[in-house]
Design a protein around this motif. Structure first.
Motif, PDB file in Angstrom:
ATOM      1  N   ALA A   1       0.605  -1.375  -0.034  1.00 37.65           N
ATOM      2  CA  ALA A   1       0.039   0.106  -0.172  1.00 37.65           C
ATOM      3  C   ALA A   1       0.922   1.190  -0.948  1.00 37.65           C
ATOM      4  O   ALA A   1       0.700   2.396  -0.370  1.00 37.65           O
ATOM      5  N   CYS A   2       1.798   1.293   0.494  1.00 40.64           N
ATOM      6  CA  CYS A   2       3.077   1.965   0.838  1.00 40.64           C
ATOM      7  C   CYS A   2       3.866   2.399  -0.406  1.00 40.64           C
ATOM      8  O   CYS A   2       3.626   3.764  -1.021  1.00 40.64           O
ATOM      9  N   PHE A   3       4.337   1.319  -0.831  1.00 42.75           N
ATOM     10  CA  PHE A   3       5.020   1.671  -2.158  1.00 42.75           C
ATOM     11  C   PHE A   3       4.665   1.908  -3.220  1.00 42.75           C
ATOM     12  O   PHE A   3       3.964   2.899  -3.782  1.00 42.75           O
ATOM     13  N   ALA A   4       2.534   1.442  -2.979  1.00 43.45           N
ATOM     14  CA  ALA A   4       2.075   2.145  -4.203  1.00 43.45           C
ATOM     15  C   ALA A   4       1.400   3.341  -4.386  1.00 43.45           C
ATOM     16  O   ALA A   4       1.796   4.323  -6.067  1.00 43.45           O
ATOM     17  N   VAL A   5       1.372   4.031  -3.578  1.00 46.29           N
ATOM     18  CA  VAL A   5       1.103   5.571  -3.299  1.00 46.29           C
ATOM     19  C   VAL A   5       2.741   6.400  -3.462  1.00 46.29           C
ATOM     20  O   VAL A   5       2.027   7.308  -3.846  1.00 46.29           O
ATOM     21  N   ARG A   6       3.146   5.490  -2.899  1.00 44.90           N
ATOM     22  CA  ARG A   6       4.569   6.418  -3.352  1.00 44.90           C
ATOM     23  C   ARG A   6       5.255   6.109  -4.429  1.00 44.90           C
ATOM     24  O   ARG A   6       5.163   7.622  -5.381  1.00 44.90           O
ATOM     25  N   MET A   7       4.854   5.656  -5.267  1.00 48.41           N
ATOM     26  CA  MET A   7       5.503   5.721  -6.535  1.00 48.41           C
ATOM     27  C   MET A   7       4.259   5.767  -7.825  1.00 48.41           C
ATOM     28  O   MET A   7       5.002   6.879  -8.769  1.00 48.41           O
ATOM     29  N   ALA A   8       3.298   6.411  -7.410  1.00 44.71           N
ATOM     30  CA  ALA A   8       2.027   7.200  -7.143  1.00 44.71           C
ATOM     31  C   ALA A   8       2.625   8.923  -7.649  1.00 44.71           C
ATOM     32  O   ALA A   8       2.134   9.170  -9.058  1.00 44.71           O
ATOM     33  N   GLY A   9       3.092   8.957  -6.829  1.00 47.52           N
ATOM     34  CA  GLY A   9       3.483  10.266  -6.514  1.00 47.52           C
ATOM     35  C   GLY A   9       4.559  10.489  -7.434  1.00 47.52           C
ATOM     36  O   GLY A   9       4.467  11.919  -7.799  1.00 47.52           O
ATOM     37  N   VAL A  10       5.476   9.427  -7.366  1.00 47.07           N
ATOM     38  CA  VAL A  10       6.523   9.967  -8.574  1.00 47.07           C
ATOM     39  C   VAL A  10       6.392   9.798  -9.784  1.00 47.07           C
ATOM     40  O   VAL A  10       6.596  10.675 -10.482  1.00 47.07           O
ATOM     41  N   TRP A  11       5.269   8.644 -10.385  1.00 46.00           N
ATOM     42  CA  TRP A  11       4.714   8.808 -11.402  1.00 46.00           C
ATOM     43  C   TRP A  11       4.408   9.818 -12.153  1.00 46.00           C
ATOM     44  O   TRP A  11       4.086  10.457 -13.485  1.00 46.00           O
ATOM     45  N   PHE A  12       3.196  10.365 -11.525  1.00 38.26           N
ATOM     46  CA  PHE A  12       2.453  11.081 -11.892  1.00 38.26           C
ATOM     47  C   PHE A  12       2.468  12.348 -11.664  1.00 38.26           C
ATOM     48  O   PHE A  12       1.418  13.763 -11.269  1.00 38.26           O
ATOM     49  N   ASN A  13       3.652  12.870 -11.312  1.00 35.03           N
ATOM     50  CA  ASN A  13       3.559  14.241 -10.181  1.00 35.03           C
ATOM     51  C   ASN A  13       3.574  14.702  -8.468  1.00 35.03           C
ATOM     52  O   ASN A  13       2.804  15.695  -8.715  1.00 35.03           O
ATOM     53  N   LEU A  14       2.712  14.011  -8.381  1.00 33.57           N
ATOM     54  CA  LEU A  14       1.439  13.864  -7.460  1.00 33.57           C
ATOM     55  C   LEU A  14       2.047  14.562  -6.320  1.00 33.57           C
ATOM     56  O   LEU A  14       2.582  14.798  -5.532  1.00 33.57           O
ATOM     57  N   GLN A  15       1.444  15.534  -5.239  1.00 32.99           N
ATOM     58  CA  GLN A  15       1.787  16.084  -4.305  1.00 32.99           C
ATOM     59  C   GLN A  15       0.523  16.448  -3.085  1.00 32.99           C
ATOM     60  O   GLN A  15      -0.514  15.837  -3.308  1.00 32.99           O
ATOM     61  N   ALA A  16       1.146  17.104  -1.994  1.00 35.95           N
ATOM     62  CA  ALA A  16       0.066  16.823  -0.862  1.00 35.95           C
ATOM     63  C   ALA A  16      -0.223  17.440  -1.803  1.00 35.95           C
ATOM     64  O   ALA A  16      -0.116  18.894  -1.930  1.00 35.95           O
ATOM     65  N   PRO A  17      -1.783  18.099  -1.121  1.00 32.45           N
ATOM     66  CA  PRO A  17      -2.192  19.729  -0.252  1.00 32.45           C
ATOM     67  C   PRO A  17      -1.742  20.963   0.157  1.00 32.45           C
ATOM     68  O   PRO A  17      -1.184  20.487   1.437  1.00 32.45           O
ATOM     69  N   SER A  18      -1.594  22.069  -0.771  1.00 30.70           N
ATOM     70  CA  SER A  18      -0.664  22.441  -0.178  1.00 30.70           C
ATOM     71  C   SER A  18      -1.985  23.650   0.253  1.00 30.70           C
ATOM     72  O   SER A  18      -3.515  23.835   0.151  1.00 30.70           O
ATOM     73  N   PRO A  19      -1.883  25.200   0.389  1.00 26.92           N
ATOM     74  CA  PRO A  19      -2.696  26.092   0.993  1.00 26.92           C
ATOM     75  C   PRO A  19      -3.427  26.300   0.131  1.00 26.92           C
ATOM     76  O   PRO A  19      -2.776  26.813  -1.056  1.00 26.92           O
ATOM     77  N   PRO A  20      -5.059  26.868   0.165  1.00 29.63           N
ATOM     78  CA  PRO A  20      -5.460  27.269  -1.509  1.00 29.63           C
ATOM     79  C   PRO A  20      -5.628  28.406  -1.403  1.00 29.63           C
ATOM     80  O   PRO A  20      -4.992  29.787  -0.715  1.00 29.63           O
ATOM     81  N   GLY A  21      -4.788  29.152  -2.107  1.00 30.94           N
ATOM     82  CA  GLY A  21      -4.467  30.818  -3.108  1.00 30.94           C
ATOM     83  C   GLY A  21      -3.147  30.422  -2.949  1.00 30.94           C
ATOM     84  O   GLY A  21      -2.399  31.613  -3.354  1.00 30.94           O
ATOM     85  N   ARG A  22      -2.400  29.490  -2.471  1.00 31.55           N
ATOM     86  CA  ARG A  22      -0.614  29.272  -2.022  1.00 31.55           C
ATOM     87  C   ARG A  22       0.217  28.328  -2.774  1.00 31.55           C
ATOM     88  O   ARG A  22      -0.074  27.555  -3.073  1.00 31.55           O
ATOM     89  N   PRO A  23       0.110  28.875  -4.485  1.00 29.51           N
ATOM     90  CA  PRO A  23       0.635  27.972  -5.369  1.00 29.51           C
ATOM     91  C   PRO A  23       2.544  27.564  -4.977  1.00 29.51           C
ATOM     92  O   PRO A  23       2.725  28.386  -4.485  1.00 29.51           O
ATOM     93  N   ARG A  24       2.276  26.132  -5.399  1.00 30.03           N
ATOM     94  CA  ARG A  24       3.609  26.018  -5.079  1.00 30.03           C
ATOM     95  C   ARG A  24       5.286  26.474  -5.631  1.00 30.03           C
ATOM     96  O   ARG A  24       4.943  27.127  -6.724  1.00 30.03           O
ATOM     97  N   ASP A  25       6.298  26.667  -4.933  1.00 33.40           N
ATOM     98  CA  ASP A  25       7.207  27.111  -5.818  1.00 33.40           C
ATOM     99  C   ASP A  25       8.195  26.157  -7.093  1.00 33.40           C
ATOM    100  O   ASP A  25       7.686  24.894  -6.461  1.00 33.40           O
TER     101      ASP A  25
END
Length: 210
Positions: A186-210
């Motif tokens: 379960a951990c591996f699948a979520v981690r690799m999904a983040g790598v493959w699809f460049n997924l990010q954890a949610p950031s504060p609304p209205g404040r884009p990531r650098d």
């Protein structure tokens, strides 16, 4: 650590090596340290989370100091990164896969050890995640940058998911290798999904990531 089923031990050792590679590569690419600094950061990344967990649950000396294979693999990973850093760039995906294996295995094993030490569900989940991300957090702090676990693609969240699956399954009485592999998967699948699809954890609304 010692006494684990062979498949978990192999994954644990592979993860230790991969964490050392990543930690040492960070030292080479970002901090531009000498060989002592590179090897130190590699070993801290590989073993820091487990050492922190063991100290917090009162399991001393930490397990990483009781089995020579862990410091040996951490040292080897750091040395390879120091000598071959230019050539390892083309192996970024294989290293990421190994790193995800390490994160997943550390989170599951860390949560199991925390439960065995008598901690409750919440603290055991947290310590499982700390086992996975603690070394990298210490590394980033030493090179004076915001820990990557707080600002990059999914990393802490997969560790929390893997630790949660492990803790809940044990509390429900479903222990054993199969459930350990489910938590790791379960951990591996979520981690690799983040790598493959460049997924990010949610950031504060209205404040884009650098």
């Amino acid at each position: 650590m010692a006494g684990e089923p062979p498949i978990l031990l192999i994954l644990d050792l592979a993860g230790t090596f991969a964490f050392a590679l990543n930690g040492a590569l960070t030292a080479v690419r970002i901090a531009r340290l000498d060989i002592v600094g590179v090897l130190t950061l590699g070993m801290i990344t590989a073993m820091g989370g487990g050492i922190l967990r063991d100290v917090l649950i009162g399991s001393v000396p930490p397990a990483a100091f009781l089995d020579w294979r862990y410091p040996a693999l951490a040292l080897a990973g750091g040395l390879i990164a120091f000598l071959l850093s230019r050539h390892l760039d083309r192996l970024e995906m294989p290293i990421n896969v190994l790193d995800a294996i390490g994160l997943s295995t550390f989170a599951a094993i860390g949560a199991t050890k925390a439960l065995a030490a008598g901690l409750g569900i919440g603290p055991s989940i947290v310590l499982g995640a700390v086992t996975g991300v603690g070394g990298g957090t210490i590394r980033d702090t030493l090179v004076r940058r915001i820990p990557s676990v707080l600002q990059s693609e999914l990393y802490a969240i997969p560790a929390l998911i893997g630790a949660t699956v492990m803790v809940v399954s044990i509390r429900l009485g479903f222990e054993g290798l199969f459930m350990s592999l489910c938590a790791i998967g379960a951990c591996f699948a979520v981690r690799m999904a983040g790598v493959w699809f460049n997924l990010q954890a949610p950031s504060p609304p209205g404040r884009p990531r650098d």
